[in-house]
Enzyme design. Structure first.
Site, mmCIF file in Angstrom:
data_model
loop_
_atom_site.group_PDB
_atom_site.id
_atom_site.type_symbol
_atom_site.label_atom_id
_atom_site.label_comp_id
_atom_site.label_asym_id
_atom_site.label_seq_id
_atom_site.Cartn_x
_atom_site.Cartn_y
_atom_site.Cartn_z
ATOM 1 N N GLY A 1 -18.915 30.725 -2.023
ATOM 2 C CA GLY A 1 -19.894 30.591 -0.956
ATOM 3 C C GLY A 1 -21.311 30.442 -1.472
ATOM 4 N N PHE A 2 -21.467 30.481 -2.818
ATOM 5 C CA PHE A 2 -22.759 30.293 -3.459
ATOM 6 C C PHE A 2 -22.651 29.149 -4.462
ATOM 7 C CE2 PHE A 2 -22.936 34.511 -1.784
ATOM 8 C CZ PHE A 2 -24.271 34.762 -1.501
ATOM 9 N N GLU B 1 -7.452 27.473 -13.206
ATOM 10 C CA GLU B 1 -6.154 28.162 -13.193
ATOM 11 C C GLU B 1 -5.423 27.965 -11.875
ATOM 12 O OE1 GLU B 1 -8.459 30.752 -10.619
ATOM 13 O OE2 GLU B 1 -8.949 29.628 -12.431
ATOM 14 N N CYS C 1 -16.466 30.073 -11.747
ATOM 15 C CA CYS C 1 -16.890 30.474 -10.403
ATOM 16 C C CYS C 1 -18.104 31.409 -10.446
ATOM 17 C CB CYS C 1 -15.702 31.085 -9.658
ATOM 18 S SG CYS C 1 -15.930 31.162 -7.873
ATOM 19 N N SER D 1 -12.087 37.163 -5.236
ATOM 20 C CA SER D 1 -13.264 36.407 -4.808
ATOM 21 C C SER D 1 -13.447 36.439 -3.291
ATOM 22 C CB SER D 1 -13.168 34.952 -5.280
ATOM 23 O OG SER D 1 -13.217 34.864 -6.682
ATOM 24 N N HIS E 1 -11.768 26.443 -9.900
ATOM 25 C CA HIS E 1 -10.739 27.282 -10.526
ATOM 26 C C HIS E 1 -9.706 26.439 -11.278
ATOM 27 C CE1 HIS E 1 -11.662 31.279 -8.770
ATOM 28 N NE2 HIS E 1 -12.286 30.532 -7.874
ATOM 29 N N GLY F 1 -19.170 37.796 -3.645
ATOM 30 C CA GLY F 1 -20.544 38.189 -3.384
ATOM 31 C C GLY F 1 -21.599 37.303 -4.019
#
Length: 372
Positions: A302-303, A346, A258, A52, A344, A232
């Site tokens: 970041g999104f 995990e 995510c 990521s 996350h 991204g």
């Protein structure tokens, strides 16, 4: 003179012209990417290898990095994925019996450029105020004008498709072939600990490339589907969005984490946007709106998905919210066997407050098998 004392001078140049000076760690040269910061106090090796983070220059807010070395089992992919590393104090020596090598050796093996002796408190404060932006780390401090020209040519993260850079090229299997449940996982930047958590719950997983179609990932007859984390902007992932739509159309068990969460939102007509800084750390507070319980979570994105559009969508329920800024942290599709979270469960690194989500996914698969 020791190697530490003879290190080359290095520079961190931000896209707006702001500069910070330090000393090079690892290789020489230049490294470009979007500058961001992680507030975790541990787990640096897992962070560096998390797909990521592909294309980003990582600022470590912990003042000391490298003091417990590196371990071959504490990686989340096959290599370092960050573009470069920015730290205050870099520890060349380590004191940990389980370490296989120093962090310096690990960085050099992966050909990563890092800069130390940077005032990271001032840097993080600046990025917090001015937002994430492209930057360059370089030992070529005598040619700033050339660095500025190269930096200006680096594409912005907004609109940038990066899943193809980190996804597997060919399908592969994880787990016990005799397991009770079969799961197809779309790899748009998957972490190893996600696969561990699924396989530990009696699942056999087949991992597919980022652009695999629904026909391709359903051919081997899976019981459930998973969309992974990744780097991204989610909007360019048109093939993954189309695959998610087909899974939803057939009302098959689906779980997203995510970037996978964002893809599921886009498949339901909910837009996404680039955040000012994003969430990166292992102590982010989330409230589960279904149970009213709080969770301390590991986050790296970041999104985010548009909250207003989510609330207006009659088919989508917000199940989790981030307590720092009220962004959407989880959703459930009301009329489908599908849910997703922005964080996350995990961890790796981070707390285990949210691992119940893997149990929830397996339970959804189990119930779907019973009723089919």
């Amino acid at each position: 003179m020791t190697k530490y004392q003879s290190r080359k001078k290095a520079i961190l140049l931000l896209a707006d012209g702001t500069t910070f000076y330090g000393k090079a760690v690892g290789r020489e040269g230049s490294a470009f990417g979007e500058v961001c910061f992680n507030t975790g106090m541990t787990g640096y090796q897992e962070i560096f290898t998390d797909p990521s983070y592909y294309g980003q220059l990582m600022i470590a807010t912990n003042a000391h990095i490298g003091n417990y070395g590196a371990n071959k089992d504490e990686i989340e992919s096959d290599s370092i994925k960050i573009s470069g590393l920015i730290v205050k104090n870099f520890s060349y020596e380590f004191s940990r019996d389980l370490a296989d090598s120093s962090l310096q050796d690990f960085l050099e093996k992966n050909n990563l450029l890092a800069i130390s002796d940077v005032d990271t408190r001032a840097l993080v404060s600046y990025v917090r105020d001015n937002g994430a932006m492209n930057a360059v780390i370089s030992t070529e401090i005598d040619d700033i004008d050339n660095l500025k020209k190269q930096l200006a040519a680096v594409p912005d993260m907004n609109g940038l498709e990066l899943a193809s850079k980190v996804s597997t090229k060919e399908p592969y299997f994880v787990g016990n072939p005799e397991a009770t449940y079969k799961i197809s996982a779309l790899d748009i930047g998957i972490k190893k600990n996600i696969l561990r958590n699924l396989s530990e719950r009696d699942a056999y997983i087949k991992v597919f490339p980022y652009n695999s179609s629904f026909a391709e990932i359903s051919e081997w007859g899976p019981d459930g589907y998973f969309l992974s984390n990744g780097p991204g902007d989610p909007e360019p992932l048109t093939e993954a969005i189309a695959t998610a739509k087909e899974i939803l159309k057939n009302d098959l068990p689906l779980f997203g984490i995510c970037l996978g969460h964002q893809v599921i939102a886009l498949a339901n007509g909910i837009g996404t946007y680039k955040m000012h800084n994003g969430h990166r750390g292992i102590n982010h507070p989330v409230k589960n709106l279904v149970t009213s319980k709080g969770e301390i979570t590991s986050q790296n994105h970041g999104f985010a998905i548009n909250r207003e559009e989510t609330e207006k969508n009659e088919n989508v329920e917000i199940t989790h919210v981030h307590l720092n800024d009220n962004t959407v942290a989880g959703i459930r599709i009301k009329n489908k066997n599908c849910f997703s979270v922005q964080y996350h469960p995990e961890a790796s690194p981070g707390p285990n407050d949210s691992v119940y989500l893997f149990d929830q996914f397996i339970e959804n698969i189990k119930n779907a098998k019973i009723t089919s």
